[in-house]
Structures are given as C-alpha cells and as structure tokens.
Enzyme design. Sequence first.
Site, PDB file in Angstrom:
ATOM      1  N   ASP A   7      37.278 125.563 -12.764  1.00 28.96           N
ATOM      2  CA  ASP A   7      37.947 124.307 -13.091  1.00 28.96           C
ATOM      3  C   ASP A   7      38.307 123.555 -11.809  1.00 28.96           C
ATOM      4  OD1 ASP A   7      39.803 122.288 -13.994  1.00 28.96           O
ATOM      5  OD2 ASP A   7      40.012 123.444 -15.826  1.00 28.96           O
ATOM      6  N   SER A  64      39.745 117.887 -17.971  1.00 28.09           N
ATOM      7  CA  SER A  64      39.136 119.135 -18.438  1.00 28.09           C
ATOM      8  C   SER A  64      38.868 119.145 -19.937  1.00 28.09           C
ATOM      9  CB  SER A  64      40.045 120.322 -18.083  1.00 28.09           C
ATOM     10  OG  SER A  64      40.131 120.481 -16.693  1.00 28.09           O
ATOM     11  N   HIS A 106      45.117 126.046 -23.070  1.00 28.54           N
ATOM     12  CA  HIS A 106      44.881 124.972 -22.101  1.00 28.54           C
ATOM     13  C   HIS A 106      43.540 124.309 -22.391  1.00 28.54           C
ATOM     14  CE1 HIS A 106      45.112 123.350 -17.816  1.00 28.54           C
ATOM     15  NE2 HIS A 106      46.311 123.106 -18.323  1.00 28.54           N
ATOM     16  N   THR A 142      40.454 123.696 -21.079  1.00 27.60           N
ATOM     17  CA  THR A 142      39.111 124.271 -20.997  1.00 27.60           C
ATOM     18  C   THR A 142      38.843 125.322 -22.058  1.00 27.60           C
ATOM     19  OG1 THR A 142      39.050 123.768 -18.630  1.00 27.60           O
ATOM     20  CG2 THR A 142      37.440 125.355 -19.449  1.00 27.60           C
ATOM     21  N   HIS A 172      45.840 120.368  -7.726  1.00 32.25           N
ATOM     22  CA  HIS A 172      46.730 119.318  -8.224  1.00 32.25           C
ATOM     23  C   HIS A 172      48.010 119.218  -7.398  1.00 32.25           C
ATOM     24  CE1 HIS A 172      44.806 117.466 -11.601  1.00 32.25           C
ATOM     25  NE2 HIS A 172      44.630 118.596 -12.252  1.00 32.25           N
ATOM     26  N   ASP A 176      33.861 121.879 -14.395  1.00 35.06           N
ATOM     27  CA  ASP A 176      34.029 120.802 -15.371  1.00 35.06           C
ATOM     28  C   ASP A 176      34.159 119.452 -14.676  1.00 35.06           C
ATOM     29  OD1 ASP A 176      36.406 121.641 -14.277  1.00 35.06           O
ATOM     30  OD2 ASP A 176      37.535 121.647 -16.152  1.00 35.06           O
ATOM     31  N   HIS A 177      34.764 119.462 -13.499  1.00 36.97           N
ATOM     32  CA  HIS A 177      34.961 118.216 -12.749  1.00 36.97           C
ATOM     33  C   HIS A 177      35.297 118.573 -11.311  1.00 36.97           C
ATOM     34  CE1 HIS A 177      39.263 119.027 -12.694  1.00 36.97           C
ATOM     35  NE2 HIS A 177      39.191 119.280 -13.993  1.00 36.97           N
TER      36      HIS A 177
END
Length: 519
Positions: A54, A98, A161, A163, A332, A373-374
């Site tokens: 992730d 996500s 969460h 994902t 983050h 995912d990103h």
Amino acid sequence: MSIVFLFILFHSSQGFKVLDNKYWKESALADLYESLDVGYNTNIAKNIILFIGDGMGPNTVTAARIYREGETGYLSWEKFPHIGAIKTYAADKQVPDSANTATALYTGIKVNLGTLGVDSNVKRKDCHSGILKENQLTTIATLAQEAGKSTGIITTTRVTHATPAAMYAHSAERDWECDSSIPAGCDCKDIARQLIEDLPGRNFNVIMGGGRQFLMANSLNLTNDPIKNQDCIRTDGRNLIAEWAEKKSSEGARYALPTNTKDLLNIDVSQTDYLLGIFQNSYLPHEYKRDKSEYGVPSLEQMTTTSVKLMMKNKNGFVLMVEGGLIDIAHHVGKTRQSLEEVIAFNNAINSTMKLLRDTGIAEETLVIVTSDHSHTLTISGYPNIGNNILGVADKSSADGVPYTTLGYANSGIENYHYTAVNGTVVREDPSKVDTTSWDYGPQAAVLQNRNTHGGNDVFIYASGPFAHLFHRIHEQNYVAVVMRYASRLGEFSSATSSSSSILSSILLLFAVQLIYLL
C-alpha cells in the site's frame, strides 16, 4: 588506444567493494542470458496470490532497495520474470485512494474515490445508492469461492481498512468500518458486519490483521494497545469475532482464533480450515517496534506462509490477498525510514512465500502478483555519492548553501516542513546537524499539509507464474482483475481453454459484455 577502467566504490552491508568494467560487462551478460531464458507459462492458475504494498510507489521501491540491498541489489519481486505498470487514477480523481484502487484491482471496474465494491454510479457517502444491488460489484474472491477455491485476506492494517475491505464489502464510504460510523438514516451494514455476515467475507478461510475494536464492543478495555483509533468504536454490544466462531462451530468447521505469534505458529494447518487472527485494536505495530516474542504480534511473513500452508490443501486451489499496509501509514505521517522498513517486511513475506511455493511444487501453478495500489509523494534528488546512506544528506543547495536530504516529500505535515523564521527571514533547517536516520525523522516537504498525500503516478506490477506475461506494458489498473480471472479461468473465462480459438472467444465475449454495459 589505451583502455581506461572506470572504478566505482559501492557500499554494501559487507563494506565497500570495487565495481569495474568487468563487473558491468558480466552483470549485463548475466541479465541478458536470464532474459533470453524467460518463457511463457500458460498453465491454468490453480492459485493466485496478490501482494499489495500500500502506497509503495516507484520511488519507495527504489529507496527501499538501496536501504536494504544497495544500488546494485534487488528486492525479491524485482527478479520476477514479467513486469508492467498500471495507471492508478480513480473514476473521478486524478490522484486515487486505497478504496477505489483496490476495488479496481479485485473487480475490474474503476470507481470513485473513497468507495468500496460499488460502481461509479455511487458517489462517496451516498448511502442509498450504495446498497442497490445493481451498483454492487463482484470481486475475484466471490468468483473463487463459486469455483470451490479457498480465499483469504491478510493485512498489517485493519481487516476492515480500505484495501482488504474492497475484497468483500459494498460501501459508499470506506470509513464506515463499524456501527458508530454509519450516519443517521443510512440503512446499510457497517464494513465489519459485512465481513462476518455476508458473502464472500463470511466464507474466507483466512482473515488476519488488526481492527479488534471495529469487531468487538468494549474492546478498548481488553488491551493497552498503543494505537487506538477513536473515530470508530463498536457500540452495539456485539462481538463479531465470537459470532464468527459460533457460526463455524455450528457448521462443524475446523477453525482457529490465534491472538499472538505463538498461537499462530502452533496451529496444525492439516486440521484447520478457517483462521481468524485479530492481533490489535487498530493497526498492527510498525515493524521496527513490533514485539517479536512468541506472545507478540506475528510478522507479515509468518501470517502469509501459515496461510498458504493452510489453503494449499484445497484441491481446487486458492486466492489470497496480502497487504503491506503500513508502508502507506508511515508515509502519511512523513516517517520515511519507518515506511522503508515496512517494505523490507513486505519483501521478507514475498521471499519466504516464493520459497514455500517452490519447495511444495506449486510454483508453476500459482500466479503471484506484486504491485501497489497507489504511490506517495516521496522524492529522490540531489547527487549523493554511490554508497551514501539513502536516509542521509545528498548535497548543499546552490541557492542557500544549506544541505538537504536525498529523500523528501512534495507535501507533508508540520514535522516535515523544517522551516523557521529568524529575524524576519525564513530559514531551512540544516539536516547535517540532526540524525536523519532516526525512526522519527521526517525529511523535508515542499508544501505544508496536515499530512502527506498520495501520489498520482503509475506504479509497477511484477508477476510470476501462469500468464504472468500478460503484464508487459502500461495497463489500466482494472486490467489486473481481468488477468487474474483469465489466468484462473474464473467468471467470464470459466469455460476457456489455453487454445488460441478459446482465447479469442473469451476476448470477444468480454468485449460483448462491455458493449452491453455501455449501451
């Protein structure tokens, strides 16, 4: 003409070694011979393992590689025979989250930011359109269960969460993880209830990660968990973990409820068909401070290899999603070293899984995909010397003469800003005077935000096993789901064979389905 040899000093964990012309020639030839030997595996994929790092964008992978292996090294998946890239944008946003990306990966449909398992007709937080069956999407897990395969999800975040939740939930809002988060007047199930009560979640053979307080009322009193998410605490008095166990008991199923590493590693997988391991109230602890004792939280590697051993008993095969979720969480808050350490834990899980697949003889029938995912806004800049600590100082700014770190962020929170006002002049902190290798250090960000955001760039996808060669260029993210379905003959490809005529028929069928959808 004399031959001029170029010598480069390279730092590794064993010290400095000299890389000369001979090294570069031999390493390039070895790469060539390995590439010439790459073939296409066209076996039907009995098993699929989808590893998702992730937030693990290209710069994160590069930084983690240098952090762990040095410039010339490789992470485990970087030696996979096939590689492509995927575009991560959402149906409504250039930079994704996500929820929409995981939905694309599992269902083959791009959706709106913040939504799970529902198509782009559903706007974020639009509760009523989210519960309409015609707007709900089918995941690879549902198709696998219909084909008699075992299924599972593993994460280092919460099992509710974004994902992992996209694999089983239908929700107009990714944050509706427990009952107290559902807005008044919204007649929908929270994500935790969907996991335990609805298909495909209730039939998962493996569910492991964090999120106890989302599954059990009053769970905050059960542990001194240092990570507590006060935004969503179960208040309906229900214990969904106990309800799951009661249901399995009533079905005569063989199950286990591990709560620590010892419990997990002591499971007799030959006598266990279902495993629910919830190890923390919210996220699992970051790898650098995880309790590695037998009564601590298991590693991603331990959770993954145990799950594969359990699921490979199924003669029909399995589909497993494994998320290294704390890569993103650390980014983050701008803690780069923490994020890179999570990539290394992710690497260890993949390395051990690949060894297990080879040792048990199922590698040739298992499609293994590693992707993200990103991305995040991590940057790698300056002109540091080879062998320089990737967490260290790169160079001095030509504008103000102040050193700066190799790694940085395009945006992040206040701890990454590193600017102060001195006598009316804005001054940047000199990173050479602090410990930039600290777990808590956050490299400089250009733009001040409340936290680091995702990036919108493409991410890599690496694959090994049946039909891995179908990842070979820039692809849309939803293409991943189509490849998984085709490789394992699920969904619209369930009647296909490996013959060219059947492949063509399946492709034409897919186009026909898409055309009908568009009309």
